[in-house]
Design an enzyme around this catalytic site. Sequence first.
Site, PDB file in Angstrom:
ATOM      1  N   SER A 183      64.583  25.089  27.010  1.00 14.89           N
ATOM      2  CA  SER A 183      65.786  24.385  27.427  1.00 14.89           C
ATOM      3  C   SER A 183      65.462  22.949  27.844  1.00 14.89           C
ATOM      4  O   SER A 183      64.853  22.210  27.086  1.00 14.89           O
ATOM      5  CB  SER A 183      66.463  25.171  28.556  1.00 14.89           C
ATOM      6  OG  SER A 183      67.804  24.785  28.708  1.00 14.89           O
ATOM      7  N   ASP A 382      71.729  31.575  20.351  1.00 14.00           N
ATOM      8  CA  ASP A 382      71.987  30.628  21.432  1.00 14.00           C
ATOM      9  C   ASP A 382      72.979  29.562  20.983  1.00 14.00           C
ATOM     10  O   ASP A 382      72.912  29.082  19.844  1.00 14.00           O
ATOM     11  CB  ASP A 382      70.668  29.967  21.853  1.00 14.00           C
ATOM     12  CG  ASP A 382      70.842  28.954  22.964  1.00 14.00           C
ATOM     13  OD1 ASP A 382      71.746  29.147  23.798  1.00 14.00           O
ATOM     14  OD2 ASP A 382      70.066  27.978  22.999  1.00 14.00           O
ATOM     15  N   HIS A 444      68.952  32.486  23.986  1.00 16.82           N
ATOM     16  CA  HIS A 444      68.358  31.265  24.539  1.00 16.82           C
ATOM     17  C   HIS A 444      66.988  31.555  25.146  1.00 16.82           C
ATOM     18  O   HIS A 444      66.109  30.698  25.139  1.00 16.82           O
ATOM     19  CB  HIS A 444      69.309  30.702  25.606  1.00 16.82           C
ATOM     20  CG  HIS A 444      68.875  29.429  26.235  1.00 16.82           C
ATOM     21  ND1 HIS A 444      68.960  28.208  25.605  1.00 16.82           N
ATOM     22  CD2 HIS A 444      68.358  29.167  27.470  1.00 16.82           C
ATOM     23  CE1 HIS A 444      68.529  27.251  26.411  1.00 16.82           C
ATOM     24  NE2 HIS A 444      68.155  27.809  27.548  1.00 16.82           N
TER      25      HIS A 444
END
EC number: 3.4.16.6
Length: 616
Positions: A183, A382, A444
């Site tokens: 991320s 994601d 994710h």
Amino acid sequence: MAPRFSWSLATSWHALAILALWPASTLAGDKSAADYYVRELPGLPKNSPPIKMHAGHIEVTPETNGNLFFWHFQNNHIANRQRTVIWLNGGPGCSSEDGALMEVGPYRVTKDNALTLNNGTWNEFANLLFVDNPVGTGFSYVDTNSYIHGLNAMATQFITFLEKFFALFPEYQSDDLYIAGESYAGQHIPYIARAILDRNKSKSRAETWNLGGLLIGNGWISPQDQSSAYLKFSLERGLIEKGSDNAQQLQQMQRICDKEMSINPGHVDYPECESILNKILELTRVGSGDQECINMYDVRLRDSAPSCGMNWPPDLKYVGPYLRQPQVISALNLDKQRNTGWQECNSMVNANFRNQNATASISLLPDILKEVPILLFSGAEDLICNHVGTEELISNLAWNEGKGFEVTPGNWAPRRQWTFEGEVAGFWQEARNLTYVLFHNASHMVPFDYPRRSRDMLDRFMKVDISSIGGEPSDSRIDGEKGPDTSVGGAKNNTQQHEEETKQKLKEAQWLAYQRSGEVVLVIVIIAASVWGYFVWRQRRKGTAYSALQSDEAAGQSRTGLAAFHNRQSDRDLEAAAFDETTVDNIPLQESIGRGESKYSIGDDSDEEEGETNKT
């Protein structure tokens, strides 16, 4: 004078004692590695394999009380060479304990504050170092008005942290160093990597850090490519119907976003573009009162609005209560006076760090790729940092005398099918020091969904080969080719094995020492017997001479005397009668040695052996 001299001598010895203790007392305020040792972690399952851990705070900015928290796990095996993986979560301002307890660490948290083993832990062949970064994140802390604002400041503080960490634990300084995360760590990791490479240029060879590679999962690396991918991904996956009013509304918002990015290219944050994601989440609300929306981290799932994924993954509800336990706080060597309770994400860190004028990390990749391999991986489900944006990033990036995965004009590196234990896991694609891996059916947080597959990816990237340590490899193939054995199934824990070998050598040394002690006892007994025998012989010679001086009458009575010599009740020669020559050969030498040996303990077969690490 004597009392004065005695007083002076005592004073001198006292002064010497103080001088001897002075360095230790001077350094008492400085922590050592032992101060960070995690002696017992609450909730561990019984008979779980031992893992050596250290945790605590390292100060990076004394003027603002800035401290970074770390949690270090020693590797289970050593294959080929020593390696260390640093793991960072995103946010900015989200704790890396997410990674430790929900993704790549050796343990997962369950209900009732219990821990279970993660069969895909990344510390199988590498030491794992989790850091709550930047200051103020997770267990890290800083003065309230001193949160950092930019990526360069973050990287500088992280270098300070590493300098101090390796000073405490010099045994890891020569490891191959990998930095991994997901991320928003897609911004942190390249900046830290560049800072390490710059540092290495100013250091001697012995002081450099061997940066082996970077791994970034579902990374926020190129805000422009990622911001353009929200709508593309949503249309491709059917989250938004093509040609609908909703689609047209989003397309208008996309044009505003594109204009802003063209005016201010290279920035990290674009509020006009983030509004597109928020609108998609709003448009997907369904249910009574529109209280459910898609999970932005895994579009196969739904979550309550307005969280839309912030309550996910399901383990999160266990991690917070576990880390807030007083016993855990104590075990992790946390400063109780500074601890305000663990938070997954700190909004104050986020608000201060989101600097719109910062340069995005995508600009650093071309130079880093000249020196260090990089692996980008994406979970296909994601939305927030989706694979469409990552693939656009790669296609638009020029590095190492080429653009994208084009290997020759018009010829792109193939997407090679990856199968893991008989199932299609995704694909691999690589060229000129950059590798891209797509995980099918993953979110994710790829390691949360597929811990063993993600570990296999790591092992391949680090070029781990378990042939030197044995064990059963997993069946991992790319385009049908098996490649090196990278995942262990039955090898013995090398760290544990080393300790057992050391223990065995110690037992052998003890046995040798006791054996030599027995030999010494035997020699002493032999010498004592010889001296005693010589003494008896001298006494008998005396008795013979004495008898020769007696009268014939006395000589005539010699048989009675000889008989009396053998008779212990006779009082004719008390000294001679006290010793019977027939007992000279019966001195209990073996009995004496045996008793001597029985006093020694050379090892107990009941000593517990350390358990073996679960293998994958």
